[in-house]
Write a protein that holds these residues in place. Structure first.
Motif, PDB file in Angstrom:
ATOM      1  N   UNK A 157       7.949  -4.746 -11.304  1.00 48.39           N
ATOM      2  CA  UNK A 157       8.223  -3.359 -11.660  1.00 48.39           C
ATOM      3  C   UNK A 157       8.432  -2.537 -10.396  1.00 48.39           C
ATOM      4  N   UNK A 158       9.533  -1.784 -10.372  1.00 49.09           N
ATOM      5  CA  UNK A 158       9.835  -0.859  -9.281  1.00 49.09           C
ATOM      6  C   UNK A 158       9.906   0.533  -9.872  1.00 49.09           C
ATOM      7  N   UNK A 159       9.195   1.476  -9.278  1.00 49.70           N
ATOM      8  CA  UNK A 159       9.163   2.855  -9.760  1.00 49.70           C
ATOM      9  C   UNK A 159       9.686   3.762  -8.657  1.00 49.70           C
ATOM     10  N   UNK A 167       3.294   8.278  -7.510  1.00 47.43           N
ATOM     11  CA  UNK A 167       3.404   7.634  -8.816  1.00 47.43           C
ATOM     12  C   UNK A 167       2.124   7.840  -9.607  1.00 47.43           C
ATOM     13  N   UNK A 168       2.239   7.821 -10.914  1.00 46.64           N
ATOM     14  CA  UNK A 168       1.063   7.930 -11.768  1.00 46.64           C
ATOM     15  C   UNK A 168       0.266   6.627 -11.732  1.00 46.64           C
ATOM     16  N   UNK A 169      -1.012   6.733 -12.040  1.00 44.00           N
ATOM     17  CA  UNK A 169      -1.897   5.579 -11.947  1.00 44.00           C
ATOM     18  C   UNK A 169      -1.518   4.466 -12.913  1.00 44.00           C
ATOM     19  N   UNK A 170      -0.818   4.806 -14.000  1.00 44.59           N
ATOM     20  CA  UNK A 170      -0.555   3.791 -15.021  1.00 44.59           C
ATOM     21  C   UNK A 170       0.540   2.789 -14.635  1.00 44.59           C
ATOM     22  N   UNK A 171       1.130   2.921 -13.456  1.00 39.81           N
ATOM     23  CA  UNK A 171       2.173   1.964 -13.077  1.00 39.81           C
ATOM     24  C   UNK A 171       1.596   0.698 -12.472  1.00 39.81           C
ATOM     25  N   UNK A 174       2.976  -1.828  -9.371  1.00 34.40           N
ATOM     26  CA  UNK A 174       4.412  -1.672  -9.146  1.00 34.40           C
ATOM     27  C   UNK A 174       4.696  -1.323  -7.685  1.00 34.40           C
ATOM     28  N   UNK A 175       5.890  -1.665  -7.238  1.00 33.90           N
ATOM     29  CA  UNK A 175       6.383  -1.164  -5.957  1.00 33.90           C
ATOM     30  C   UNK A 175       6.879   0.259  -6.182  1.00 33.90           C
ATOM     31  N   UNK A 176       6.333   1.203  -5.464  1.00 37.57           N
ATOM     32  CA  UNK A 176       6.700   2.610  -5.611  1.00 37.57           C
ATOM     33  C   UNK A 176       7.518   3.026  -4.387  1.00 37.57           C
ATOM     34  N   UNK A 177       8.723   3.512  -4.631  1.00 36.05           N
ATOM     35  CA  UNK A 177       9.618   3.919  -3.556  1.00 36.05           C
ATOM     36  C   UNK A 177       9.952   5.393  -3.714  1.00 36.05           C
TER      37      UNK A 177
END
Length: 222
Positions: A157-159, A167-171, A174-177
């Motif tokens: 998952x990429x957000x 990012x929100x905690x529910x991800x 995930x990789x957050x960019x």
């Protein structure tokens, strides 16, 4: 397969009130310019929005890509569909919303609907998903549907988040960019290369470093 979730739109050059006909060489040139791959022809029709730009970049990197999202039931939506197809991005799960307007520059009206049910339905049609990219801010329930779908498929998952946002905690893991305020084309190119590398089986950390270096991108966080 890579699935990009979001609402694609159009970008029009300054001073061009209406673009020329759908498709054609100028449309492709404008599209690849938006992805940071070539220079745009003047007065071209070009895809816009991170969902579209990332999907095109991933397709150019050799991946199979589906875009799950929504557009308006309007002429700009027709142009988006044509340009996605010409660029190798599949769009079987692209909703047409008569109550929304396809984004096409400033002040185009209400965005097309994109809620949890739409995302869940779109992702339920697909198989062989290895990467899911949430390319725009979504309501909490819609975002959670994307997170759960990625987990169901066993996909990375990429957000993507806006500059200065977290990012929100529910991800989960995930990789957050963080997308920049400017230079979205090169950023989208980097994200597309990163996703395509994961889709080919690369380890996320190795894929991220390689994609960032190839795009000349330094400020990336995982």
């Amino acid at each position: 397969m890579i699935v990009v979730v979001g609402r694609p739109g159009l970008a029009r050059p300054q001073g061009a009130a209406e673009p020329p006909g759908v498709g054609g060489p100028s449309g492709v040139a404008g599209l690849t310019a938006a992805a940071g791959l070539a220079e745009a022809a003047p007065h071209s029709v070009a895809l816009d929005g991170l969902a579209a730009l990332v999907a095109v970049a991933a397709a150019h990197a050799g991946a199979d890509v589906e875009l799950v999202g929504s557009i308006g039931d309007d002429e700009d939506g027709d142009r988006v569909v044509v340009e996605l197809g010409r660029s190798g991005v599949r769009h079987a799960a692209l909703l047409r919303d008569p109550a929304g307007r396809t984004p096409a520059g400033e002040g185009t009206g209400p965005l097309p609907r994109l809620d949890a049910a739409d995302i869940g339905l779109g992702l339920s049609y697909l198989s062989g998903v290895r990467v899911v990219i949430l390319a725009e801010a979504l309501p909490a329930d819609a975002r959670q549907t994307g997170v759960e779908a990625a987990a169901y498929h066993g996909a990375s998952l990429i957000v993507l988040v806006a500059a200065g946002e977290a990012a929100d905690d529910d991800v989960g893991d995930a990789t957050v960019l963080e997308a920049p305020e400017g230079g979205r084309g090169p950023f989208a190119g980097m994200v597309g290369r990163y996703a395509a590398a994961i889709d080919r089986g690369a380890e996320p950390a190795d894929a991220l470093g390689e994609a960032a270096r190839a795009a000349g991108w330094e400020h990336v966080t995982e």
